[in-house]
Design an enzyme around this catalytic site. Structure first.
Site, PDB file in Angstrom:
ATOM      1  CE  LYS A 176      43.799   2.552  -1.207  1.00 13.22           C
ATOM      2  NZ  LYS A 176      42.646   3.473  -1.233  1.00 13.22           N
ATOM      3  NE  ARG A 201      34.022   2.499  -0.532  1.00 11.28           N
ATOM      4  CZ  ARG A 201      34.360   2.805  -1.781  1.00 11.28           C
ATOM      5  NH1 ARG A 201      33.537   3.495  -2.547  1.00 11.28           N
ATOM      6  NH2 ARG A 201      35.509   2.421  -2.276  1.00 11.28           N
ATOM      7  NE  ARG A 250      35.929   3.688  -7.973  1.00  8.45           N
ATOM      8  CZ  ARG A 250      36.690   3.353  -6.930  1.00  8.45           C
ATOM      9  NH1 ARG A 250      37.994   3.458  -7.012  1.00  8.45           N
ATOM     10  NH2 ARG A 250      36.144   2.944  -5.816  1.00  8.45           N
ATOM     11  NE  ARG A 283      33.879  -0.416  -6.205  1.00  7.96           N
ATOM     12  CZ  ARG A 283      35.087  -0.311  -5.628  1.00  7.96           C
ATOM     13  NH1 ARG A 283      36.173  -0.266  -6.373  1.00  7.96           N
ATOM     14  NH2 ARG A 283      35.204  -0.252  -4.322  1.00  7.96           N
ATOM     15  NE  ARG A 294      39.432  -0.572   3.196  1.00  3.66           N
ATOM     16  CZ  ARG A 294      39.515  -0.729   1.879  1.00  3.66           C
ATOM     17  NH1 ARG A 294      40.326  -1.613   1.362  1.00  3.66           N
ATOM     18  NH2 ARG A 294      38.788   0.028   1.085  1.00  3.66           N
TER      19      ARG A 294
END
Ligand code: AMP
Length: 208
Positions: free
Chosen positions: A13, A166, A122, A155, A88
């Protein structure tokens, strides 16, 4: 154009939003980035949410909704916006309905295996916020940002234990928004497994 980008973490996104904002000339508003900026700036809000972000849980609705309401009231959001990572929860979606009228909600579809592959590879530059992927989008020089030369980091919430959490949070709290927005006839599905240029093109033509 008032847009919401909906989809699991790691669906791309943010990557698509950073290109779509140029295409539509509207700001990209990522609630995750807003929270991370507060944490970096060590603001009161930042201190309040730091541990929540590291765990992969959601920040309470009241805090998140107030932050978004304030951001949408800024001048640049008058011509439109891309909301990335908000809403969310159903409560957030209802609050957003009372703040503004949406043109479309883009639903980024990606399966669990691909999500995990994307999130675990990532890497990010802490000062510029630019993201890379070890396999799909590596930096020019291993381990450092192309522009600043700073070391890239992972992260905390991209570490394996937080990723699983998550995804659970997404399934329980956020996925119900797909039906919510489908009922409202706002949903536009895109195949997020494609390369970013193809996802952007599919989305732009669907929105037209
Ligand atoms: P993201 O960068 O969108 O993956 O967001 C990172 C983290 O910020 C999430 O795991 C949450 O802890 C928090 N966050 C971002 N957006 C929201 C939201 N709309 N509601 C609650 N928490 C959020």
């Amino acid at each position: 154009m008032n847009l919401v980008f909906l989809g699991p973490p790691g669906a791309g996104k943010g990557t698509i939003a950073s290109q779509a904002k140029k295409h539509f000339d509207i700001p990209h508003i990522s609630t995750g980035d807003l929270f991370r900026n507060h944490i970096k700036g060590e603001t009161t809000l930042g201190k309040q949410v730091k541990a929540i972000l590291a765990s992969g849980d959601l920040v309470p609705d009241t805090i998140t909704i107030a932050m978004v309401e304030q951001r949408l009231a800024e001048a640049d959001a008058k011509k439109g916006f891309i909301l990335d990572g908000f809403p969310r929860t159903i409560a957030q979606a209802e609050a957003l309905n009372s703040m503004t009228k949406l043109d479309a909600v883009v639903n980024f579809e990606l399966d669990r295996e691909q999500i995990i592959k994307r999130l675990s590879g990532r890497r990010v530059c802490k000062s510029t916020g630019r993201t890379y992927h070890l396999v799909f989008d590596p930096p020019k020089r291993e381990g450092v940002d192309d522009e600043t030369g700073e070391a890239l980091i992972q992260r905390d919430d991209d570490k394996p234990e937080a990723i699983a959490h998550r995804l659970d949070v997404y399934l329980k709290q956020t996925e119900p928004l797909i039906a919510f927005y489908r009922n409202a006839k706002l949903l536009v599905d895109v195949d997020a497994s494609l390369a970013p240029e193809a996802v952007l093109a599919e989305m732009v033509s669907a929105l037209a």
